[in-house]
Every structure is written in structure tokens, then in C-alpha cells.
Write a protein that holds these residues in place. Structure first.
Motif: not given
Ligand SMILES: [Zn+2]
Length: 418
Positions: A250, A260, A262, A267
Motif C-alpha cells: 500500500h 485500492c 484500502c 497502491c
Molecule cells: Zn492500498
């Protein structure tokens, strides 16, 4: 080679000296009592008392030296070594799409191995039954008495709070958040259990029996469904304050905008890991840039990173470009790690590592281009040589390292003496 803890032996006494002697025997044995005296500076009588105790405890065993040409002084010289076959470790390697369970000895050598394809996102209830079935099969097939299982080590594909053995919000493991894996395994098999992130476990495996055996400071990078790194610092795994050190997937790449899971954009993982390689290959096929990839897509309706590897074997220029591009991005991040951490070795492993030399060549090129000259002076970048089994070796080695930690052996020696 002595690790840093063993070097601290000088001045130790009592059970701690016994534990330090054990550590030397385990790490560099077979070794004679005379050589232990030389290496530690402890007196002959101290070494003699402690090795006798360690033999009685079944932690070490004695064997005759194979070197018969030493003359009368060395005749029948007895050597001491770790009693690696006095018990068993169960090693569990759970991946995003696979489960392997191994029966190992106390030196993390694989005795028997079971494996199958599973989907980790099918949840803990189903997977834990599969794990139990494999463990039972291994116990029965190898006539293992249950009190000889000294510990269990397990790697999972997500972040783990190591001390408690709890997965913490693992993105690709829905349903596994805070499942008390350590407790479940300990209660069921009545032995200490240790759970960690799969990449950390693999780094430990490389240190124990892979390409990193003689390296004290190195980084293991796993490239698969995701990208992560395990960091070994001064011979020990570095987990960071919350256990998520090395989550390099990440770190964002300049100029990349893809979202992403996240929540961030660009990332490394989302633009360079296995699924990104497969996605780009599908796009190339649809644009008719590659006959081979198009034929795979037409036949299977999908393309995997493995198919891209097959295309590379056929010298497919689109596939080569896609993989080089991933390698460059991974290399960009790796060069920052090299500048920051100054490791002497980078190991590339994981499912996508086998995709062909273009990947590692591109990583190397970027690292050597973007890292400082002193940082790369003696830097080696290598593929894992035990890619398929390093997760099992590492899970077993992690458990062994914990069970036979200096503090634990000191306590064992103390309890046995009182
Ligand atoms: Zn990420």
C-alpha cells in the motif's frame, strides 16, 4: 554462525548459561564440549554440568565424532547436537486460495505434507474443519503420539496481532477478524500455538532453511494476489509496533490513480500484483495485441497471472511488457526500502515470482538505478529457491524459535533444576 543472543553468553550463569549453551548447540552443532568452552569462555565444569542437564532433559543428544584421525586425544570425541527428532511441530500455511498443513520435526524439516485448494474467504468455520482433518490425517498416518506435538505455527494472508494470535481486519479474509486462532489451536491440540502474517512466516523460513541462512539483515518480498514484505533485522523478524511492518503493497506509485480496497489510490499492490498482471493481459487480449493471450481468453473466458507466465515462455511481447512493467513498479518501491533499510539481501517469492526472469530483472534494474551506491554495493537480489514450501518451513521454524527462545529454555532449565 553465532547469532546475537549467543554472543551475549559471556558473564551469564545459572539456567541462563544452560539456555545459552543450548542455543549454541542448536544453532551450530554438532559441537564438542571443548569447543563450547572455547566459544563461550565458560569454565569446563559449567559446560559439563549444563550439557549433562540438557541431555537429561532430552533437549540435546550425543553422537560420536566422524573425525577419527585426530589421534589419541580426539579419539571417541563426543559431539553434542539438538535433539531435533524428539518431538513434532504442526505447520499450517493458509493462503488466499490454498491450504497446506505439514508435520515437521523440531528443526522445521518436513516429514509429511497435505495440501488442497481452498478459498480463505469461505470463512473460518469451514477452513478450520479442513485444518483439523489434515492434522488428524498427519497424526494417524505417521503414528504420532499426541503428547509429542510440541507446538503449532500458522501463517495467514492478512495482518495479525502476534501476541494474541488474532487476525485484524484482514482485507481478503472476510469473517476472520479477531477469530482467536491461537486459543482455538492451543485448546484443541494442547500445545503452544503461534499465528503470524504469511509473509513474515516466509521470511522466517528463508532465514531458517532458505537462501537467507547466512544473512542477518534482509527483506523477503512476496508477490502474489497481494504484495508484502517480511523484514529480518539482526537475525530476528521485525514486526513493528502493531505487527504490520512490511505492508509495502500500500505504498503508492507516482502517477497511478487506480482505487485500492484500502481506500488510497495507486497502491503498489493494485497496480503490480498478480490480479493487475492478469487484468492488463486481458486488456491486451481484447485489443488483439497478443494472439496467445487472446486464445487463452477465448478458451477459458479469463486470464490469470500464470497464463501470462505461459505466454512469456512463448516469447509473447505483450506478456513480457506487462510483467516488466510490474517489475519496474515493484523495483521503484524496493529501491526506497533499500535506501531506507540497507539490507544485504532481497528475496523475491510468492506465486507470481515464478512468472519468469523478466520480473526479477526489471526489479533489479530499478533498484540499482534508484538506490544509493553504498546501499547496493554488496546487495544481492534473488528468487526464493524454496518458494513452494517456505511457508510451511517458516511456520514450523517460527513455532520452534518461540518454544526454544532464550527465556523459555532458561525457564525449562530452572524448573528442571528445582
Ligand atoms: Zn492500498
Amino acid at each position: 554462525m553465532l547469532d546475537n543472543d549467543s554472543k551475549k553468553i559471556f558473564g551469564w550463569s545459572g539456567p541462563a548459561a544452560g539456555a545459552a549453551i543450548f542455543r549454541i548447540i542448536k544453532n551450530i552443532g554438532p559441537i564438542s564440549r571443548t569447543d563450547i568452552v572455547k566459544k563461550t569462555g565458560l569454565s569446563k565444569s559449567t559446560v559439563s554440568v549444563h550439557t549433562k542437564k540438557l541431555l537429561e532433559m532430552g533437549l540435546i543428544k550425543e553422537s560420536k565424532s566422524k573425525n577419527k584421525s585426530v589421534g589419541s586425544v580426539g579419539r571417541n570425541r563426543k559431539l553434542l547436537k539438538f535433539a531435533k527428532n524428539n518431538g513434532y511441530i504442526i505447520a499450517i500455511d493458509l493462503g488466499a486460495t490454498s491450504l497446506n498443513v505439514g508435520l515437521c520435526n523440531l528443526d522445521a524439516e518436513i516429514i509429511d505434507l497435505k495440501g488442497k485448494s481452498v478459498l480463505v474467504n469461505s470463512g473460518p468455520k469451514k477452513i478450520m474443519v479442513e485444518i483439523d482433518n489434515f492434522i488428524e490425517e498427519l497424526i494417524v498416518n505417521n503414528n504420532v503420539s499426541r503428547n509429542k506435538i510440541f507446538g503449532i505455527g500458522m501463517g495467514v494472508p492478512g495482518p495479525v496481532e502476534f501476541s494474541k494470535g488474532l487476525p485484524v481486519s484482514p482485507p481478503i479474509m472476510p469473517g476472520w477478524h479477531h477469530v482467536p486462532l491461537k486459543e482455538i489451536l492451543q485448546d484443541k491440540y494442547n500445545c503452544p500455538s503461534f499465528i503470524d502474517n504469511d509473509v513474515n512466516v516466509m521470511a522466517v523460513g528463508e532465514k531458517h532453511a532458505g537462501v537467507a541462512q547466512n544473512f542477518s539483515n534482509f527483506i523477503f518480498i512476496k508477490i502474489g494476489t497481494g504484495i508484502g514484505a517480511g523484514i529480518i533485522c539482526e537475525d530476528k523478524l521485525y514486526r513493528g509496533s502493531k505487527g504490520c511492518a512490511g505492508d509495502i503493497g500500500h505504498i503508492s506509485i507516482n502517477g497511478e490513480e487506480e482505487l485500492c480496497p484500502c481506500g488510497n489510490r495507486g497502491c503498489l499492490e493494485i497496480v503490480a500484483a498478480g490480479p493487475a498482471i492478469a487484468k492488463k493481459a486481458k486488456e491486451a487480449a481484447k485489443k488483439r495485441e497478443s494472439d496467445f493471450l487472446l486464445s487463452v481468453l477465448n478458451k477459458k473466458g479469463d486470464i490469470t497471472a500464470k497464463d501470462v507466465g505461459e505466454a512469456i515462455k512463448k516469447n509473447d511481447s505483450s506478456a513480457i511488457e506487462i510483467v516488466k512493467n510490474s517489475g519496474q513498479k515493484i523495483g521503484q518501491v524496493t529501491s526506497r526500502l533499500v535506501n531506507f533499510y540497507n539490507p544485504s539481501l532481497i528475496i523475491i517469492g510468492g506465486g507470481v515470482a515464478n512468472i519468469g526472469n523478466y520480473l526479477i530483472s526489471a526489479i533489479k534494474e530499478e533498484v540499482f538505478r534508484h538506490s544509493t551506491s553504498l546501499a547496493v554495493q554488496d546487495l544481492e537480489i534473488e528468487l526464493s529457491k524454496k518458494n513452494e514450501e517456505v511457508g510451511i518451513i517458516g511456520a514450523a521454524a517460527m513455532a520452534v524459535n518461540e518454544i526454544y527462545s532464550h527465556d523459555n529454555v532458561t525457564e525449562m532449565v530452572y524448573l528442571d533444576s528445582n
